[in-house]
Design a protein around this motif. Structure first.
Motif, PDB file in Angstrom:
ATOM      1  N   ARG A 266      -1.272 -13.384  -6.639  1.00 19.49           N
ATOM      2  CA  ARG A 266       0.019 -12.685  -6.799  1.00 19.49           C
ATOM      3  C   ARG A 266       0.369 -11.986  -5.496  1.00 19.49           C
ATOM      4  N   ASP A 267       1.611 -12.156  -5.065  1.00 20.51           N
ATOM      5  CA  ASP A 267       2.092 -11.506  -3.843  1.00 20.51           C
ATOM      6  C   ASP A 267       2.337 -10.027  -4.138  1.00 20.51           C
ATOM      7  N   VAL A 268       1.494  -9.155  -3.560  1.00 24.94           N
ATOM      8  CA  VAL A 268       1.625  -7.708  -3.781  1.00 24.94           C
ATOM      9  C   VAL A 268       1.954  -7.000  -2.470  1.00 24.94           C
ATOM     10  N   SER A 269       2.651  -7.710  -1.554  1.00 24.19           N
ATOM     11  CA  SER A 269       2.961  -7.129  -0.243  1.00 24.19           C
ATOM     12  C   SER A 269       3.813  -5.873  -0.396  1.00 24.19           C
ATOM     13  N   ASP A 270       4.883  -5.958  -1.208  1.00 21.92           N
ATOM     14  CA  ASP A 270       5.748  -4.787  -1.397  1.00 21.92           C
ATOM     15  C   ASP A 270       4.980  -3.651  -2.052  1.00 21.92           C
ATOM     16  N   LYS A 271       4.161  -3.998  -3.017  1.00 18.64           N
ATOM     17  CA  LYS A 271       3.350  -2.986  -3.682  1.00 18.64           C
ATOM     18  C   LYS A 271       2.373  -2.345  -2.700  1.00 18.64           C
ATOM     19  N   LYS A 272       1.800  -3.138  -1.799  1.00 20.94           N
ATOM     20  CA  LYS A 272       0.867  -2.631  -0.798  1.00 20.94           C
ATOM     21  C   LYS A 272       1.571  -1.672   0.161  1.00 20.94           C
ATOM     22  N   LEU A 273       2.782  -2.057   0.615  1.00 28.38           N
ATOM     23  CA  LEU A 273       3.534  -1.191   1.533  1.00 28.38           C
ATOM     24  C   LEU A 273       3.849   0.147   0.864  1.00 28.38           C
ATOM     25  N   LYS A 275       2.223   1.509  -1.618  1.00 30.03           N
ATOM     26  CA  LYS A 275       0.975   2.245  -1.804  1.00 30.03           C
ATOM     27  C   LYS A 275       0.538   2.910  -0.505  1.00 30.03           C
ATOM     28  N   ASP A 276       0.603   2.171   0.623  1.00 31.20           N
ATOM     29  CA  ASP A 276       0.232   2.741   1.916  1.00 31.20           C
ATOM     30  C   ASP A 276       1.142   3.901   2.275  1.00 31.20           C
ATOM     31  N   SER A 277       2.446   3.743   1.963  1.00 33.58           N
ATOM     32  CA  SER A 277       3.399   4.817   2.257  1.00 33.58           C
ATOM     33  C   SER A 277       3.051   6.073   1.466  1.00 33.58           C
ATOM     34  N   LEU A 278       2.718   5.887   0.191  1.00 36.01           N
ATOM     35  CA  LEU A 278       2.353   7.040  -0.631  1.00 36.01           C
ATOM     36  C   LEU A 278       1.067   7.695  -0.140  1.00 36.01           C
ATOM     37  N   ILE A 279       0.109   6.876   0.319  1.00 31.48           N
ATOM     38  CA  ILE A 279      -1.150   7.425   0.837  1.00 31.48           C
ATOM     39  C   ILE A 279      -0.889   8.251   2.092  1.00 31.48           C
ATOM     40  N   LYS A 280      -0.019   7.711   2.992  1.00 31.91           N
ATOM     41  CA  LYS A 280       0.304   8.454   4.210  1.00 31.91           C
ATOM     42  C   LYS A 280       0.976   9.786   3.880  1.00 31.91           C
TER      43      LYS A 280
END
Length: 813
Positions: A266-273, A275-280
């Motif tokens: 499953r393409d989770v690229s948008d979800k990854k971005l 998630k990374d944004s929220l972590i930052k």
């Protein structure tokens, strides 16, 4: 045949047209047929004589085919007689296994092929005639081979259907063998790597993408022959050299003594971005809190769990081992004199939002006193009757120590303030005493002329409000204040002084004042301020521009999240429909089989010219009845129709929706021993929403309840007493419609209660679903202005409550 008697065949079917057709097909065989409609009559017959073969229908009144077969096997006369099921009942693996456990030797599905039926009956008649001559072993082997061929054909059909379904999926799907050779790949996979389907089918994974081959190899090694599945999230480049984050789910399966791996990406690229944004952002907030030495926290009265930031834990000296019991650990550190006040704040039951402040002390590990200031906002949820506290805490120990030191220094007598301007005011802010330094500061030559004069006479008008607010600290219940203010001497000279005001003798005020030196050049300072203001304006514009860009990104992420929610909803609906597949096939196949048998009977009578008008009318009525049964069932499963209106503004009769959902589940799990107890409100209950989506929510929750009870039954011992039932109720409570679904399954662990509504979260060890049903259900209920409440006790029960605002049904609607 070698025997002086004719073998007899017993046929049991509750439908007369079925018996007529079977009698016509088998009538020319060298056997005596006994056709019986009542299974109770059949029980009496099997104890009277031995039959060469018994043909049974499964679905019959009074007693079904499985129970009748068990009765036959427990008898004496026909304990070894072969039994064949002739049925339209759709057989899943569980039902098929049950049939074989009851003693059947074969299944024939309705509508049947006449030639196949005659051949199979002949075979079993030969078995009966040759059983005494020890030849039954070869016949049984032939039957086993035929069953295997039928089973393989069925598997091929299922595999063909499976390929057709997954070919249209948006996920990357492939099947590989133990050597990483690709057996199958869908269109989404070939498009991602820009390979044709035929080209892929003869290649290994390494030929397509070496990076993918390495990732799959690592996943297979991590499974280590123990786990049935594994999930990993890795970056990989597509044929356009764009890096995408793909979530790979690898399943292993043994087929004909060979190991195969089914892989779904499953393409989770948008979800990854996102998630990374929220972590930052979270890291930035933590850094800001650490620099500001401010910690944030949240607590609610329902879970009684307190969660805090890293800085909050540092202020209260909470270690990693104590995070699970933060509230209790904080109470243990509280100063005994402050603990009662803190408990009162937590136990307060306000019915509206409020802002609270609390200063308290804790005793640190090195036995020192630490002063902490809390600011809290309380939010009350009337529907859930839950009080939520959110706020910040910061260490004010240094401020308190400075304040204490200052207070001690302000307790001197008049004579001890020889080097500062000292003034005493009465409760009307009139000067009652002033020392020599004070007279010089105010430029008053004589002390007597200065006393009994209002102190505000020496304050310029532009600064009068500030001075009045400063000296009004008594009303704010403060012991002292200090600030920089402007004075105007008796001679009209403006002076800037540091003023400290503190109470004495109850209502009196003492003032200590120290004049600040004048700057060398007013113009230089003014230019300096202008430069600072210009810099601030530049930063303000930059912040506005960054805020605008951030707003655009947030709007884009919201659109992406909405699209992902739509995909998750569709996936959840497909999962629910997959669970119901066998039930759907069976419920439609039963009446279709009956219609087919009626048509065969009519054609048979036409061929023999023994048909009349009354018979035609009777059979037509049966056909219409079966068609109506199909229509009713199709209307009940219309919740999976993608063309249904997405609007949630229609008036919905909750009792009708619950009835349809429960009937649907009873048909799906009719072979289960779990009982659904339904109790609806006697009055019609209406809400504003979408009846198809509400029915889907109830079906998903009932599915979870059945699975929970099933898991508990698997782990229970035979001597344990269990309540294998589900209670479904609807009622009106204080102008709110409540749908309660309670099962007595394995329950939910308290530590998982806060996570069950998250996407892809599942507590099941065998990942039979994606963990989406409750996440999607919660979104649907919220769109209908409702909420879901859950109560559960591990290994006892789970209760889900759907709560909606009640809407009075209007004739116009």
């Amino acid at each position: 045949m070698g025997f002086n008697f004719t073998p007899e065949v017993l046929v049991v079917d509750d439908r007369l047209e079925n018996l007529d057709l079977i009698g016509a097909v088998l009538g020319k065989l060298d056997t005596k047929l006994e056709l019986i409609q009542s299974p109770l009559d059949a029980i009496r017959k099997i104890e009277e004589k031995e039959y060469a073969l018994i043909l049974l229908d499964i679905q019959m009144p009074q007693i079904d085919g499985f129970a009748l077969a068990e009765k036959i096997r427990s008898g004496i006369k026909n304990a070894e007689t072969p039994i064949i099921y002739i049925t339209a009942f759709y057989l899943d693996k569980e039902s098929e296994q049950r049939g074989y456990d009851c003693g059947c030797v074969d299944f024939i599905m309705k509508p049947f092929n006449s030639t196949i039926l005659k051949n199979k009956v002949n075979i079993f008649l030969d078995l009966y005639n040759n059983r005494k001559q020890k030849e039954d072993q070869n016949v049984k082997l032939n039957l086993a081979l035929r069953d295997k061929e039928l089973f393989e054909n069925r598997l091929k059909n299922l595999a063909s259907n499976y390929r057709t379904i997954i070919e249209g999926q948006s996920e990357l799907i492939l099947k590989i063998n133990d050597s990483l050779k690709i057996e199958f790949a869908n269109k989404a996979f070939t498009d991602f790597f820009s390979y044709s389907l035929d080209g892929v089918s003869v290649n290994s994974v390494a030929d397509i993408n070496s990076e993918l081959s390495d990732q799959i190899s690592v996943a297979i090694k991590q499974m280590n022959g123990k786990s049935q599945s594994i999930i990993l999230e890795k970056p990989i480049k597509n044929h356009l050299l764009e890096q995408k984050w793909i979530e790979w789910t690898v399943f292993k399966q043994m087929e004909f003594n060979e190991m195969y791996y089914h892989i779904v990406g499953r393409d989770v690229s948008d979800k990854k971005l996102l998630k990374d944004s929220l972590i930052k952002k979270e890291l930035m907030i933590r850094k800001i809190q650490k620099l500001a030495r401010v910690g944030s926290f949240e607590w609610d009265s329902y879970t009684n769990i307190l969660r805090g930031s890293t800085e909050f834990y540092r202020i209260y000296e909470i270690s990693d081992k104590e995070i699970d019991n933060v509230l209790e650990c904080i109470k243990e550190k509280f100063h005994p004199e402050d603990l009662l006040t803190f408990d009162k704040v937590l136990n307060i039951r306000v019915k509206e939002n409020q802002k609270l402040e609390l200063k308290h002390r804790i005793i640190t590990k090195d036995k020192k006193i630490r002063h902490i200031h809390l600011e809290m906002n309380t939010e009350y949820n009337s529907k859930l009757d839950v009080l939520i506290y959110t706020g910040v805490a910061w260490d004010v120990t240094e401020d308190v120590e400075m304040e204490t030191t200052l207070k001690n220094s302000l307790a001197f007598d008049r004579e001890e303030y020889q080097d500062k301007a000292f003034v005493e005011l009465n409760e009307n802010n009139e000067i009652v005493y002033i020392n020599d330094f004070g007279c010089k500061l105010l430029e008053c030559s004589e002390l007597e002329k200065t006393t009994n004069v209002s102190f505000f006479n020496f304050i310029p008008k532009p600064f009068m409000d500030k001075a009045e607010e400063l000296l009004n600290f008594r009303e704010k219940k403060r012991d002292f204040v200090f600030d920089v203010i402007n004075l105007q001497s008796k001679n009209g000279n403006l002076k800037k002084v540091i003023l400290i005001a503190f109470l004495y003798n109850g209502r009196g005020i003492r003032l200590l004042m120290n004049e600040l030196p004048k700057p060398n050049g007013e113009g230089i300072i003014e230019n300096k301020y202008q430069s600072v203001i210009s810099d601030l304006k530049v930063h303000e514009k930059e912040l506005e521009r960054n805020a605008s860009e951030m707003q655009k990104k947030i709007n884009h992420e919201l659109l992406v999240n909405e699209y992902q929610n739509q995909l998750l909803t569709q996936k959840s609906e497909l999962e629910s429909l997959g669970k119901m597949a066998s039930s759907v096939v069976n419920e439609i196949n039963q009446p279709l089989s009956g219609i087919s048998m009626i048509i065969d009977n009519v054609l048979l009578r036409l061929s023999k010219d023994i048909i009349d008008k009354k018979y035609i009318e009777e059979k037509c009525q049966q056909v219409f009845k079966d068609i109506d049964r199909i229509k009713i069932y199709l209307s009940q499963i219309s919740i999976f129709n993608s063309s249904q209106n997405e609007s949630c503004n229609a008036s919905v009769n909750v009792n009708n929706v619950v009835h349809d959902a429960v009937n649907l589940m009873k048909k799906q799990y009719k072979n289960s021993n779990v009982d659904i107890q339904l109790k609806v409100d006697p009055d019609s209950l209406y809400i504003c929403g979408n009846k198809y989506k509400l029915q889907k929510v109830i079906v998903d929750i009932l599915n979870n309840s059945y699975e929970s009870i099933g898991e508990k039954l698997k782990r229970s011992h035979s001597n344990e007493s269990m309540e294998d039932k589900i209670q479904v109720k609807t009622k009106l409570v204080e102008n709110e419609v409540v749908v309660s679904i309670k099962d007595f399954g394995e329950g939910i662990d308290p530590k998982n209660l806060n996570s069950i509504f998250e996407p892809f979260y599942s507590t099941k060890q065998e990942k039979t679903n994606s963990g989406l049903s409750l996440y999607v259900s919660k979104n649907i209920v919220q769109k209908m202005n409702g909420e879901i409440k859950v109560r559960s006790k591990k290994n006892q029960y789970t209760e889900m409550k759907l709560i909606f605002p009640f809407e009075q049904m209007i004739e116009k609607k």
